[in-house]
Design an enzyme around this catalytic site. Structure first.
Site, short mmCIF file in Angstrom:
data_model
loop_
_atom_site.label_atom_id
_atom_site.label_comp_id
_atom_site.label_asym_id
_atom_site.label_seq_id
_atom_site.Cartn_x
_atom_site.Cartn_y
_atom_site.Cartn_z
N LYS A 11 0.83 -1.21 0.00
CA LYS A 11 0.00 0.00 0.00
C LYS A 11 0.87 1.27 0.00
O LYS A 11 2.08 1.21 0.24
CB LYS A 11 -0.94 -0.04 1.21
N TYR A 51 -12.29 -2.41 -3.67
CA TYR A 51 -12.85 -2.58 -2.32
C TYR A 51 -14.38 -2.48 -2.32
O TYR A 51 -14.96 -2.08 -1.30
CB TYR A 51 -12.25 -1.55 -1.37
N PHE A 59 -15.79 3.43 6.80
CA PHE A 59 -14.40 3.77 6.49
C PHE A 59 -14.10 3.77 4.99
O PHE A 59 -12.96 4.02 4.58
CB PHE A 59 -13.44 2.84 7.24
N ASN A 114 -2.10 0.51 6.63
CA ASN A 114 -1.61 -0.73 7.23
C ASN A 114 -0.75 -1.57 6.30
O ASN A 114 -0.72 -2.79 6.40
CB ASN A 114 -2.77 -1.52 7.86
N HIS A 117 -2.13 -5.40 1.59
CA HIS A 117 -3.41 -6.10 1.40
C HIS A 117 -3.10 -7.53 0.99
O HIS A 117 -2.14 -7.76 0.26
CB HIS A 117 -4.24 -5.45 0.29
N GLU A 128 -9.60 -10.84 -7.41
CA GLU A 128 -8.61 -9.75 -7.25
C GLU A 128 -7.44 -9.90 -8.22
O GLU A 128 -6.94 -8.90 -8.74
CB GLU A 128 -8.12 -9.73 -5.79
P1 RTP Z 1 -7.13 -5.75 3.30
O1 RTP Z 1 -8.44 -6.11 2.65
O2 RTP Z 1 -6.64 -4.38 2.93
O3 RTP Z 1 -6.10 -6.83 3.08
O4 RTP Z 1 -7.30 -5.73 4.87
P2 RTP Z 1 -8.09 -6.77 5.77
O5 RTP Z 1 -8.63 -7.88 4.94
O6 RTP Z 1 -7.17 -7.12 6.90
O7 RTP Z 1 -9.26 -5.86 6.30
P3 RTP Z 1 -10.71 -5.57 5.66
O8 RTP Z 1 -11.72 -5.86 6.69
O9 RTP Z 1 -10.84 -6.22 4.33
O10 RTP Z 1 -10.67 -3.99 5.47
C1 RTP Z 1 -10.04 -3.41 4.34
C2 RTP Z 1 -9.20 -2.23 4.79
O11 RTP Z 1 -10.08 -1.21 5.28
C3 RTP Z 1 -9.49 -0.54 6.36
N1 RTP Z 1 -10.31 -0.66 7.55
N2 RTP Z 1 -10.52 0.33 8.33
N3 RTP Z 1 -11.41 1.97 10.45
C4 RTP Z 1 -11.78 0.70 10.41
O12 RTP Z 1 -12.49 0.19 11.25
C5 RTP Z 1 -11.32 -0.11 9.32
N4 RTP Z 1 -11.59 -1.38 9.13
C6 RTP Z 1 -10.94 -1.72 8.01
C7 RTP Z 1 -8.14 -1.19 6.63
O13 RTP Z 1 -7.13 -0.40 6.03
C8 RTP Z 1 -8.27 -2.53 5.93
O14 RTP Z 1 -6.99 -2.98 5.51
MG MG Z 2 -9.80 -7.56 3.21
#
Ligand code: RTP
Ligand code: MG
Length: 141
Positions: A11, A51, A59, A114, A117, A128
């Protein structure tokens, strides 16, 4: 264990920290192969489409803003159990909860910025990978 493919994104925060090589090195040391890679400046449309599952989440707007704030490196990783292995290497979504030694623990500051991804299931990996790569851009070896 099945050979799988997964989509990884380094990222904008991690690209800005000049950590591309260190992150890819972790994938390689864990036995994952990079079989496709490119650097992209995502448009709002590209980031929002990627996304789309989070479109209704509070968010979402910040997420799209962050993902378009600078270049990203998208890669296809291949290897045994690649989807779960990559998620293990990444650590928890919130870097404050990420286990020591994971990419997010070492390179990420906040839940919004973070570092990486990774696809979270075989179905999302398939979607994806196809979202960013044509089949002639993927070079299994
Ligand atoms: P990613 O998709 O980016 O690999 O991350 P992830 O699976 O660990 O998390 P996901 O639930 O898919 O959320 C996608 C991205 O959205 C942001 N996020 N912000 N503020 C919040 O509560 C929140 N929750 C998620 C994070 O940057 C996350 O990587
Ligand atoms: Mg995710």
């Amino acid at each position: 264990m099945a050979t799988e493919r997964t989509l990884s994104i380094i990222k904008p925060d991690a690209v800005a920290k000049n950590a591309i090589g260190e992150i890819i090195s972790r994938f390689e040391k864990a036995g994952l192969k990079v079989i496709a890679a490119k650097m992209l400046q995502l448009s709002e449309e590209q980031a929002g489409g990627f996304y789309a599952e989070h479109k209704e989440r509070p968010f979402f707007k910040d997420l799209v803003g962050f993902m378009t704030s600078g270049p990203v490196v998208v890669q296809v990783l291949e290897g045994d159990d690649a989807i779960a292995k990559n998620r293990d290497l990444m650590g928890a979504t919130n870097p404050k909860e990420a286990a020591p030694g994971t990419i997010r623990a070492d390179f990420a500051e906040t839940i919004d910025a973070n570092a990486v991804h990774g696809s979270d299931s075989p179905a999302s990996a398939e979607r994806e990978v196809a979202y960013f790569f044509n089949s002639d851009e993927i070079c299994p070896r």
